[in-house]
Design a protein around this motif. Structure first.
Motif, PDB file in Angstrom:
ATOM      1  N   GLN A  41       0.819  -1.198   0.000  1.00  0.00           N
ATOM      2  CA  GLN A  41       0.000   0.000   0.000  1.00  0.00           C
ATOM      3  C   GLN A  41       0.861   1.260   0.000  1.00  0.00           C
ATOM      4  O   GLN A  41       0.343   2.362  -0.053  1.00  0.00           O
ATOM      5  CB  GLN A  41      -0.913  -0.009   1.232  1.00  0.00           C
ATOM      6  N   PHE A  42       2.161   1.089   0.032  1.00  0.00           N
ATOM      7  CA  PHE A  42       3.059   2.240   0.090  1.00  0.00           C
ATOM      8  C   PHE A  42       3.195   2.852  -1.299  1.00  0.00           C
ATOM      9  O   PHE A  42       3.400   2.141  -2.277  1.00  0.00           O
ATOM     10  CB  PHE A  42       4.424   1.802   0.618  1.00  0.00           C
ATOM     11  N   ASP A  43       3.086   4.165  -1.404  1.00  0.00           N
ATOM     12  CA  ASP A  43       3.137   4.852  -2.685  1.00  0.00           C
ATOM     13  C   ASP A  43       4.582   5.155  -3.065  1.00  0.00           C
ATOM     14  O   ASP A  43       5.134   6.176  -2.704  1.00  0.00           O
ATOM     15  CB  ASP A  43       2.311   6.150  -2.619  1.00  0.00           C
ATOM     16  N   TYR A  44       5.204   4.251  -3.814  1.00  0.00           N
ATOM     17  CA  TYR A  44       6.588   4.427  -4.220  1.00  0.00           C
ATOM     18  C   TYR A  44       6.748   5.638  -5.144  1.00  0.00           C
ATOM     19  O   TYR A  44       7.746   6.341  -5.090  1.00  0.00           O
ATOM     20  CB  TYR A  44       7.088   3.172  -4.938  1.00  0.00           C
ATOM     21  N   THR A  45       5.776   5.832  -6.012  1.00  0.00           N
ATOM     22  CA  THR A  45       5.856   6.943  -6.945  1.00  0.00           C
ATOM     23  C   THR A  45       5.944   8.261  -6.204  1.00  0.00           C
ATOM     24  O   THR A  45       6.753   9.130  -6.554  1.00  0.00           O
ATOM     25  CB  THR A  45       4.619   6.962  -7.871  1.00  0.00           C
ATOM     26  N   GLU A  46       5.158   8.422  -5.182  1.00  0.00           N
ATOM     27  CA  GLU A  46       5.172   9.656  -4.400  1.00  0.00           C
ATOM     28  C   GLU A  46       6.498   9.826  -3.660  1.00  0.00           C
ATOM     29  O   GLU A  46       7.000  10.943  -3.512  1.00  0.00           O
ATOM     30  CB  GLU A  46       4.008   9.665  -3.407  1.00  0.00           C
ATOM     31  N   VAL A  47       7.077   8.714  -3.212  1.00  0.00           N
ATOM     32  CA  VAL A  47       8.374   8.771  -2.535  1.00  0.00           C
ATOM     33  C   VAL A  47       9.421   9.377  -3.454  1.00  0.00           C
ATOM     34  O   VAL A  47      10.125  10.324  -3.094  1.00  0.00           O
ATOM     35  CB  VAL A  47       8.818   7.363  -2.084  1.00  0.00           C
ATOM     36  N   PHE A  48       9.528   8.842  -4.664  1.00  0.00           N
ATOM     37  CA  PHE A  48      10.547   9.335  -5.584  1.00  0.00           C
ATOM     38  C   PHE A  48      10.210  10.714  -6.138  1.00  0.00           C
ATOM     39  O   PHE A  48      11.107  11.496  -6.462  1.00  0.00           O
ATOM     40  CB  PHE A  48      10.780   8.318  -6.698  1.00  0.00           C
ATOM     41  N   ALA A  62      20.837  -1.333  -3.123  1.00  0.00           N
ATOM     42  CA  ALA A  62      19.766  -0.779  -3.963  1.00  0.00           C
ATOM     43  C   ALA A  62      20.152   0.540  -4.612  1.00  0.00           C
ATOM     44  O   ALA A  62      19.299   1.364  -4.913  1.00  0.00           O
ATOM     45  CB  ALA A  62      18.470  -0.623  -3.171  1.00  0.00           C
ATOM     46  N   LYS A  63      21.422   0.725  -4.871  1.00  0.00           N
ATOM     47  CA  LYS A  63      21.922   1.939  -5.510  1.00  0.00           C
ATOM     48  C   LYS A  63      21.399   2.068  -6.942  1.00  0.00           C
ATOM     49  O   LYS A  63      20.902   3.131  -7.338  1.00  0.00           O
ATOM     50  CB  LYS A  63      23.452   1.921  -5.493  1.00  0.00           C
ATOM     51  N   SER A  64      21.517   0.993  -7.717  1.00  0.00           N
ATOM     52  CA  SER A  64      21.079   1.034  -9.117  1.00  0.00           C
ATOM     53  C   SER A  64      19.561   1.143  -9.228  1.00  0.00           C
ATOM     54  O   SER A  64      19.036   1.822 -10.107  1.00  0.00           O
ATOM     55  CB  SER A  64      21.579  -0.208  -9.868  1.00  0.00           C
ATOM     56  N   THR A  65      18.853   0.476  -8.319  1.00  0.00           N
ATOM     57  CA  THR A  65      17.392   0.583  -8.301  1.00  0.00           C
ATOM     58  C   THR A  65      16.968   2.020  -8.019  1.00  0.00           C
ATOM     59  O   THR A  65      16.045   2.545  -8.647  1.00  0.00           O
ATOM     60  CB  THR A  65      16.804  -0.347  -7.230  1.00  0.00           C
ATOM     61  N   THR A  66      17.650   2.658  -7.081  1.00  0.00           N
ATOM     62  CA  THR A  66      17.376   4.061  -6.776  1.00  0.00           C
ATOM     63  C   THR A  66      17.653   4.935  -7.989  1.00  0.00           C
ATOM     64  O   THR A  66      16.865   5.830  -8.324  1.00  0.00           O
ATOM     65  CB  THR A  66      18.236   4.533  -5.590  1.00  0.00           C
ATOM     66  N   SER A  67      18.763   4.675  -8.678  1.00  0.00           N
ATOM     67  CA  SER A  67      19.122   5.455  -9.871  1.00  0.00           C
ATOM     68  C   SER A  67      18.052   5.335 -10.943  1.00  0.00           C
ATOM     69  O   SER A  67      17.637   6.340 -11.539  1.00  0.00           O
ATOM     70  CB  SER A  67      20.470   4.972 -10.427  1.00  0.00           C
ATOM     71  N   SER A  92      20.987  11.813   1.368  1.00  0.00           N
ATOM     72  CA  SER A  92      21.029  10.352   1.401  1.00  0.00           C
ATOM     73  C   SER A  92      19.646   9.779   1.174  1.00  0.00           C
ATOM     74  O   SER A  92      18.641  10.413   1.483  1.00  0.00           O
ATOM     75  CB  SER A  92      21.563   9.861   2.754  1.00  0.00           C
ATOM     76  N   VAL A  93      19.613   8.569   0.652  1.00  0.00           N
ATOM     77  CA  VAL A  93      18.369   7.820   0.495  1.00  0.00           C
ATOM     78  C   VAL A  93      18.520   6.528   1.280  1.00  0.00           C
ATOM     79  O   VAL A  93      19.507   5.800   1.114  1.00  0.00           O
ATOM     80  CB  VAL A  93      18.081   7.509  -0.988  1.00  0.00           C
ATOM     81  N   LEU A  94      17.587   6.254   2.159  1.00  0.00           N
ATOM     82  CA  LEU A  94      17.604   5.036   2.959  1.00  0.00           C
ATOM     83  C   LEU A  94      16.721   3.992   2.300  1.00  0.00           C
ATOM     84  O   LEU A  94      15.544   4.231   2.044  1.00  0.00           O
ATOM     85  CB  LEU A  94      17.092   5.326   4.373  1.00  0.00           C
ATOM     86  N   THR A  95      17.291   2.820   2.017  1.00  0.00           N
ATOM     87  CA  THR A  95      16.553   1.742   1.363  1.00  0.00           C
ATOM     88  C   THR A  95      16.401   0.545   2.287  1.00  0.00           C
ATOM     89  O   THR A  95      17.077   0.434   3.308  1.00  0.00           O
ATOM     90  CB  THR A  95      17.274   1.297   0.079  1.00  0.00           C
ATOM     91  N   LYS A  96      15.505  -0.356   1.910  1.00  0.00           N
ATOM     92  CA  LYS A  96      15.281  -1.631   2.621  1.00  0.00           C
ATOM     93  C   LYS A  96      14.929  -1.431   4.088  1.00  0.00           C
ATOM     94  O   LYS A  96      15.366  -2.207   4.949  1.00  0.00           O
ATOM     95  CB  LYS A  96      16.514  -2.527   2.496  1.00  0.00           C
ATOM     96  N   ALA A  97      14.157  -0.414   4.381  1.00  0.00           N
ATOM     97  CA  ALA A  97      13.761  -0.151   5.763  1.00  0.00           C
ATOM     98  C   ALA A  97      12.273  -0.434   5.942  1.00  0.00           C
ATOM     99  O   ALA A  97      11.464  -0.075   5.087  1.00  0.00           O
ATOM    100  CB  ALA A  97      14.057   1.291   6.143  1.00  0.00           C
ATOM    101  N   ASP A  98      11.903  -1.071   7.039  1.00  0.00           N
ATOM    102  CA  ASP A  98      10.496  -1.294   7.344  1.00  0.00           C
ATOM    103  C   ASP A  98       9.877   0.034   7.755  1.00  0.00           C
ATOM    104  O   ASP A  98      10.366   0.702   8.657  1.00  0.00           O
ATOM    105  CB  ASP A  98      10.343  -2.310   8.475  1.00  0.00           C
ATOM    106  N   SER A  99       8.785   0.384   7.085  1.00  0.00           N
ATOM    107  CA  SER A  99       8.158   1.679   7.363  1.00  0.00           C
ATOM    108  C   SER A  99       6.756   1.538   7.934  1.00  0.00           C
ATOM    109  O   SER A  99       6.065   2.528   8.133  1.00  0.00           O
ATOM    110  CB  SER A  99       8.095   2.510   6.074  1.00  0.00           C
TER     111      SER A  99
END
Length: 236
Positions: A22-29, A58-63, A220-227
């Motif tokens: 249910q997390f809005d990834y599009t809005e995050v980026f 997840a550097k390349s995924t973030t890119s 910085s961008v923090l990845t793989k964190a439980d939110s």
């Protein structure tokens, strides 16, 4: 049509991620994009490098996700694979790597002329224009020397004149120093930290190294964190 189908199959990470939770990834980026754009009002950020302390954060995924979200707003967005030792961007995006950045730099060093023959493009209804991709290209024995060369610096200046925004996927700074000359050639660098993989001490040392090398670390961008509402969150 085939190009669009390939995009849907391999590139639509934002939509797939959104369906998985249910997390809005599009809005995050989109939020990260806004923060980048307003990180320096006097000198707008038009080119960024993405690095981390080690592989697997997840550097390349973030890119790639940032490239997609910038392409939704700008006409000509370019993503470059500058991890010349471990070339992965073309695999993630299902592209050819028979030519790319190394080939473009060799050609530019000889001719000092800009050509778009080394770029591959993506189109999608959500894009404002085109997303250009410059894969790593042929293997070279001296990646550090190539990225530290005056040719690379001059080529980056030319790219900035031809694209609205540039995102560069760099090698992890904790393994090799390639992200330093790249960081010196762009407007800002983003450091990716994995909540599951990155050691605090390693991250601090890497950021300190970048800053001591006059690299403009803008966040910085923090990845793989439980939110709570999803499996990916960020801070900037």
């Amino acid at each position: 049509m085939a190009q669009k189908q390939k995009y849907r199959r391999t590139l639509n990470i934002l939509e797939k991620s959104k369906k998985q939770s249910q997390f809005d990834y599009t809005e995050v980026f989109r939020h990260i994009r806004t923060n980048i754009e307003f990180s320096n009002v006097d000198n707008p950020i038009k080119s960024i490098a993405i690095t981390s302390s080690q592989p697997g954060e997840a550097k390349s995924t973030t890119s790639m996700n940032l490239a997609f979200i910038f392409a939704a707003k700008y006409q000509k967005v370019l993503i470059i694979d500058c991890d010349l030792r471990k070339t992965m961007l073309h695999k993630y995006m299902k592209l050819s790597n028979s030519y790319g950045l190394t080939d473009a730099l060799i050609n530019y060093g000889k001719t000092h002329r800009f050509t778009d023959e080394y770029f591959q493009t993506y189109q999608h209804p959500s894009f404002s224009g085109l997303l250009y991709v410059l894969t790593a290209g042929i293997h070279v024995p001296n990646p550090s020397e190539l990225l530290s060369s005056d040719t690379f610096k001059e080529y980056m200046k030319v790219l900035k004149q031809n694209f609205d925004f540039i995102i560069i996927d760099c090698a992890p700074i904790g393994a090799i120093s390639d992200a330093i000359p790249v960081g010196n050639a762009v407007d800002g660098t983003i450091f990716v930290v994995s909540a599951k993989d990155t050691k605090r001490k390693d991250a601090a040392q890497c950021v300190d190294l970048l800053k001591r090398s006059n690299v403009n670390v803008i966040g910085s961008v923090l990845t793989k964190a439980d939110s709570g509402s999803g499996s990916y969150h960020y801070y900037y």
